[in-house]
Design an enzyme around this catalytic site. Structure first.
Site, short mmCIF file in Angstrom:
data_model
loop_
_atom_site.label_atom_id
_atom_site.label_comp_id
_atom_site.label_asym_id
_atom_site.label_seq_id
_atom_site.Cartn_x
_atom_site.Cartn_y
_atom_site.Cartn_z
N HIS A 124 0.88 -1.18 0.00
CA HIS A 124 0.00 0.00 0.00
C HIS A 124 0.91 1.23 0.00
O HIS A 124 2.02 1.17 0.53
CB HIS A 124 -0.83 -0.06 1.28
N ASP A 201 3.22 -4.52 8.01
CA ASP A 201 1.98 -3.75 7.88
C ASP A 201 0.83 -4.76 7.96
O ASP A 201 0.57 -5.51 7.03
CB ASP A 201 2.01 -3.02 6.52
N GLN A 204 -4.35 -5.38 6.75
CA GLN A 204 -5.33 -6.31 6.15
C GLN A 204 -5.36 -7.66 6.84
O GLN A 204 -6.11 -8.54 6.45
CB GLN A 204 -5.04 -6.51 4.66
N LYS A 227 -10.29 -1.08 10.42
CA LYS A 227 -10.34 -2.25 9.54
C LYS A 227 -10.61 -3.53 10.33
O LYS A 227 -10.60 -4.63 9.78
CB LYS A 227 -9.02 -2.38 8.76
N CYS A 365 -4.79 2.26 -3.78
CA CYS A 365 -3.55 2.79 -3.17
C CYS A 365 -2.38 1.83 -3.34
O CYS A 365 -1.52 1.73 -2.45
CB CYS A 365 -3.75 3.13 -1.69
#
Ligand code: PLP
Length: 558
Positions: A124, A201, A204, A227, A365
């Site tokens: 991202h 990261d 997700q 999220k 993104c």
């Protein structure tokens, strides 16, 4: 086999009982943000109704309560990701802020010109741009791990790129565009063998499977509350205390200090050293509630259900002619990304939206990944445990109906000569005569067929309008009349039908006018009259305004 009580679960999410565009809401945009259960909404309300006070500083009843709840949420996060200490949990605004904090605090003070930062092509932008900036600031070099044909990280390229120069490995746990789950534990182990610092990261990942930061042994892990069924504006940076203790503060102000004087300032201990100013107290408490909610679910049943939704979606997708799925190989999180040849993803996304089905279209993104895939975007359906099989079938039934209707009304946009651009007043009148936005929208789509042919030789990079989800080309010519006045003629083309239609409106409005006339006109009034500002999606409106800005810039300097 464990199962989820879906009816009961869905009742816990008030928004899932809502309608969108007159249809029951079908929410397939969970990778962008998840919906919030009543438990989370109530926790936030309750905080404001009963416990609102600033944390840590005051010494009164409410402040004590607020502080207790705020710190309880921190320890809930600690246990949720199995961090060793609660002071290793730093509150941030979200993943983006967490990564910026690491890049600016750790990166800026540890990187030097010979060093390399390793990211992947599937990141991202939030895990690319902060590193580009810190590379620029420190002279370090950014290296990129490519993906294989299966859209998985190319591990042999990773081995080659990983050297003693690698100081930071920053990769996503799961890709937001294509769903790939990366083998982070193995990659971290390899990165450690060359002495690199590792950042994952997890934006997700957190909503889909259990995270154990001690097991994967990353130095930093980042994620966003929104999220994972929590509020927006709150996120987490996990860092091993030996790292956080040695890092300089990033933002400065109240709370992060121990003592301030003009002779010098000393900083607070962890985690407060990185939490300058009044934090998002209700956000943290809401996130704590979201964690309680997730922990109340059977995690195996959740994963099984999400996998099943994805499998059904893939089966239905594969049955649609000309649907091109972005290749996935397990393991992936529950999403799929595709295009349908002959259509722009955003056109299909808008037509699905008219049926109450929320999907995401565009580059998500992840522009470098899209460039690698040779796409300017995809249509992404991303599922959560509260989605149902019936919703997935309904989504694809609608998609099939849309495509069948498109076939009947014709999807070709045979260009016609420039002289046939409609008169703007007549055009406005006929669009206003349409009954309801739905039919006006269809008229605009059809209007695209009247877009004059765009000069082939001007279909180049320099004529692309930035800021649009689809590719939009814009060029112009100017003519000098006998009276020496200049008039401008614009040409536009796009690979999205709705933009072609909107371009006809713009061209009818602007073509043949003098630059001063263009600059003093106000097309926004026309957009409002036609209901474009209200009904077009934010990304479409951004595209329309980007084209308009380009026209105005040309008129400014013809
Ligand atoms: N990283 C990934 C993989 C994401 O999917 C996202 C958001 O979509 C982000 C980072 C940025 O998250 P946020 O906007 O919540 O900071």
């Amino acid at each position: 086999m464990s199962t989820l009580n879906l009816n009961q679960l869905r009742q816990a999410f008030p928004i899932l009982q809502e309608t969108a565009n007159g249809h029951p809401l079908v929410y397939f945009d969970n990778a962008a943000t998840t919906q919030k259960p009543t438990l989370v909404i109530d926790a936030i309300n309750q905080y404001y109704q009963q416990h609102n006070a600033n944390v840590h500083r005051a010494s009164h009843f409410l402040s004590t309560q607020a502080t207790e709840q705020f710190e309880l949420a921190r320890s809930q996060v600690q246990h949720f990701i199995n961090a060793r200490h609660s002071h290793e949990i730093i509150w941030t605004k979200g993943t983006t802020e967490s990564i910026n904090l690491i890049a600016q605090s750790y990166g800026r003070s540890n990187l030097s010109p010979d060093d390399e930062i390793l990211v992947s092509v599937m990141e991202h932008h939030a895990n690319i741009v902060p590193w580009q900036i810190v590379a620029e600031q420190t002279g370090a070099t950014l290296k990129v791990i490519p993906v294989t044909q299966d859209n998985q990280l190319d591990l042999s390229a990773f081995e080659t790129l990983l050297t003693h120069k690698t100081k930071v490995l920053a990769i996503c746990h799961a890709s937001n565009s294509i769903g790939t789950i990366n083998p982070v534990k193995e990659m971290i182990k390899r990165a450690k063998s060359v002495g690199a610092t590792t950042l994952i990261d997890g934006a997700q990942a957190v909503a889909h499977f259990a995270i154990d930061v001690q097991d994967i042994d990353c130095d930093f892990y980042c994620f966003s509350g929104h999220k994972m069924f929590g509020p927006t504006g709150i996120g987490v940076l996990y860092g091993k205390s030996e790292y956080l203790n040695n890092m300089p503060p990033w933002q400065a102000g109240g709370e992060m200090i121990e003592r301030v004087s003009f002779d010098g300032t000393t900083f607070n201990r962890l985690p407060f050293k990185f939490e300058a100013g009044t934090p998002n107290i209700s956000g943290a408490i809401g996130l704590g509630a979201a964690i309680r909610f997730i922990q109340s679910l059977d995690s195996d049943a959740r994963v099984q259900h999400e996998d099943n939704l994805r499998a059904i979606a893939i089966k239905r997708a594969c049955a649609i002619p000309n649907l091109e799925l972005v290749r996935q190989v397990q393991p992936t999180v529950s999403l799929l990304s595709f295009n349908i040849s002959g259509y722009h993803a955003s056109d299909i996304g808008m037509l699905l939206d008219k049926q109450g089905i929320a999907v995401r279209t565009g580059h998500h993104c992840t522009m470098p990944l899209m460039q690698h895939l040779g796409l300017d975007g995809t249509l992404r359906m991303s599922f959560s445990f509260y989605n149902t099989e019936a919703e997935v079938h309904h989504g694809f039934d609608c998609l099939e109906k849309i495509l069948a209707a498109e076939k009947t009304t014709g999807n070709d946009s045979t260009p016609v000569p420039v002289s046939t651009l409609p008169d703007i007043n007549a055009l406005t009148e006929s669009l206003l005569a349409a009954r309801g936005w739905e039919s006006r929208y269809r008229m605009i789509m059809q209007l695209g067929k009247q877009l004059p042919a765009y000069p082939e030789h001007l279909r180049s990079e320099q004529h692309i309008v930035p800021g649009c989800d689809s590719t939009v080309w814009l060029s112009h010519t100017q003519s000098n009349s006998a009276s020496e006045t200049i008039t401008l003629e614009f040409s536009i083309d796009s690979n999205a039908r709705i933009i072609k239609g909107l371009s006809v409106i713009l061209l009818s409005y602007y073509n043949g006018r003098q630059p001063e006339d263009i600059l003093s006109s106000n097309v926004e009034t026309l957009f409002d009259t036609l209901g474009l500002s209200k009904h077009l999606s934010p990304s479409r409106n951004n595209g329309l305004h980007a084209i308009n800005q380009r026209i105005l810039a040309i008129a400014q300097n013809p």
